[in-house]
Enzyme design. Structure first.
Site, mmCIF file in Angstrom:
data_model
loop_
_atom_site.group_PDB
_atom_site.id
_atom_site.type_symbol
_atom_site.label_atom_id
_atom_site.label_comp_id
_atom_site.label_asym_id
_atom_site.label_seq_id
_atom_site.Cartn_x
_atom_site.Cartn_y
_atom_site.Cartn_z
ATOM 1 N N CYS A 71 0.819 -1.228 0.000
ATOM 2 C CA CYS A 71 0.000 0.000 0.000
ATOM 3 C C CYS A 71 0.849 1.273 0.000
ATOM 4 O O CYS A 71 0.369 2.340 -0.368
ATOM 5 C CB CYS A 71 -0.944 -0.004 1.189
ATOM 6 S SG CYS A 71 -2.031 -1.440 1.192
ATOM 7 N N HIS A 124 -3.716 6.808 1.547
ATOM 8 C CA HIS A 124 -4.020 5.496 0.972
ATOM 9 C C HIS A 124 -5.425 5.114 1.429
ATOM 10 O O HIS A 124 -5.769 5.251 2.602
ATOM 11 C CB HIS A 124 -2.991 4.479 1.461
ATOM 12 C CG HIS A 124 -3.438 3.070 1.279
ATOM 13 N ND1 HIS A 124 -3.805 2.577 0.049
ATOM 14 C CD2 HIS A 124 -3.618 2.057 2.173
ATOM 15 C CE1 HIS A 124 -4.179 1.311 0.196
ATOM 16 N NE2 HIS A 124 -4.086 0.975 1.469
ATOM 17 N N ASN A 169 -10.146 -0.945 -1.429
ATOM 18 C CA ASN A 169 -8.715 -0.733 -1.229
ATOM 19 C C ASN A 169 -7.976 -1.292 -2.448
ATOM 20 O O ASN A 169 -7.975 -2.509 -2.656
ATOM 21 C CB ASN A 169 -8.311 -1.461 0.060
ATOM 22 C CG ASN A 169 -6.847 -1.322 0.400
ATOM 23 O OD1 ASN A 169 -6.014 -1.032 -0.452
ATOM 24 N ND2 ASN A 169 -6.521 -1.555 1.658
#
Ligand code: ACO
Length: 333
Positions: free
Chosen positions: A116, A260, A290
């Site tokens: 990430c 993020h 995500n």
């Protein structure tokens, strides 16, 4: 540090698959509900590839959009950096496919596997290449296809409802005005490796993957959600403060934080700890879930397109994820 050059982000773009998977669609494969997913994560739907191919196909389209935005031509790109943990094949990375598909010169091309945080890591590396004068126009991409790695049975529901596919890209150039990547900060803490990881196929084992391992589901990502949450809400504010302190900025100087897109509850907790409202913390997780390394460049592009910040504003990109790793970038847009 004395800079030979300054780096500007000259263009950005993104691409997501057409196929929309709503929370209600997941109910047919696993024991879950729209209410549970929205309450715990803020996610309403995500994009999962149908027949488009792997992460490279999304990366290539996102790159085209960013190149058009920056008005650069393929022959001007002199380095490609791809952030991904879901390359089409075990090796080589997708940057080689991007170089070929876009008709770039025989330029350097490599992948960064930092989950990430990888887009901010890639931005940081690209920034050093521009500052040193070694590169003039760098294509930086975050691209992921998570959907084909997920356990979509009830066994994997705590992970699989969270993730989506997508790609975002940026073109880095030498800055000729006062727009600039002001700083980047990168961190890792490897003792948390197994709190969020995908074990196999693994070079550590002679056969890499066995029938037994497949039966045990060791080819799927495993996450300790509470440990991720606990660390994320601490590390995001720390690394945002680090970015502000390094540039003598206060939170009032920051027009938008682009975190993020891990989970809406993480972003809300970060906003609270930073003492700001969610107006200052961009969120589009309800649409895409995500998307790991792709989430920041997708969010950055949508935030810019929605007018959340403009030329001359200060923004901060901030990431946290597997490793654990976390990172930030302070940017004068
Ligand atoms: N649908 C329905 N029920 C579920 C689901 C689901 N998709 N997933 C888990 N459950 C159940 C569990 O089985 C458990 O049931 P039980 O009480 O009968 O045992 C119950 O819900 C609670 O499970 P917990 O895991 O304790 O739920 P928690 O409140 O911790 O929420 C969550 C889980 C949302 C993952 C939370 O821990 C979280 O937000 N963590 C952060 C993780 C994250 O955002 N990761 C993103 C990737 S990493 C990154 O990008 C930074």
């Amino acid at each position: 540090m004395e800079h030979l050059q300054k780096t500007a982000i000259a263009g950005i773009g993104f691409h997501v698959p057409d196929r929309i998977v709503k929370n209600s669609d997941l109910e047919q494969w696993m024991d879950t509900s729209d209410e549970w997913i929205i309450e715990r994560s803020g996610i309403k739907e995500r994009r999962w590839i149908a027949n488009e191919g792997g992460a490279s196909s999304l990366a290539i389209q996102a790159a085209k959009n960013a190149m058009e935005d920056a008005k650069v031509t393929p022959d001007e790109i002199d380095l490609v950096i791809c952030a991904t943990i879901t390359s089409d094949y075990f090796f080589p990375g997708i940057s080689a496919q991007v170089q070929e598909a876009l008709g770039l010169g025989l330029v350097g091309a490599f992948d960064i596997k930092a989950a990430c945080s990888a887009f901010v890591y890639a931005l940081s590396v690209g920034d050093q290449f521009i500052k040193s004068g070694q590169s003039k126009n760098i294509l930086v991409i975050g691209a992921e296809v998570q959907s084909t790695a997920l356990d979509i049975s009830t066994r994997g529901r705590n992970v699989s409802v969270l993730f989506g596919d997508g790609a975002g890209a940026a073109i880095l150039k030498r800055s000729l005005d006062d727009s600039e990547i002001l700083s980047t900060h990168l961190h890792s803490e490897g003792r948390f490796l197994k709190e969020l990881w995908l074990e196999a196929p693994a070079s550590k084992y002679k056969s890499r993957i066995t029938k037994k391992m497949l039966d045990e589901g060791r080819q799927y990502p495993i996450m300790n959600g509470r440990e991720v949450f606990r660390n994320a809400v601490r590390r995001f504010p720390q690394v945002i403060h680090e970015a502000m302190d390094a540039n003598h900025l206060t939170i009032d100087d920051i027009t938008q934080i682009i975190p993020h897109q891990a989970n809406l509850r993480i972003s809300q907790s970060v906003a609270k700890r930073m003492g700001v409202s969610m107006d200052k913390v961009f969120s589009n997780i309800h649409k895409y879930g995500n998307t790991t390394a792709a989430s920041i460049p997708i969010a950055l592009t949508e935030a810019r397109n929605e007018g959340k910040f403009k030329r001359g504003d200060h923004i901060i990109l901030a990431a946290f994820g597997a490793g654990f790793r976390w990172a930030s970038a302070a940017i004068k847009w």
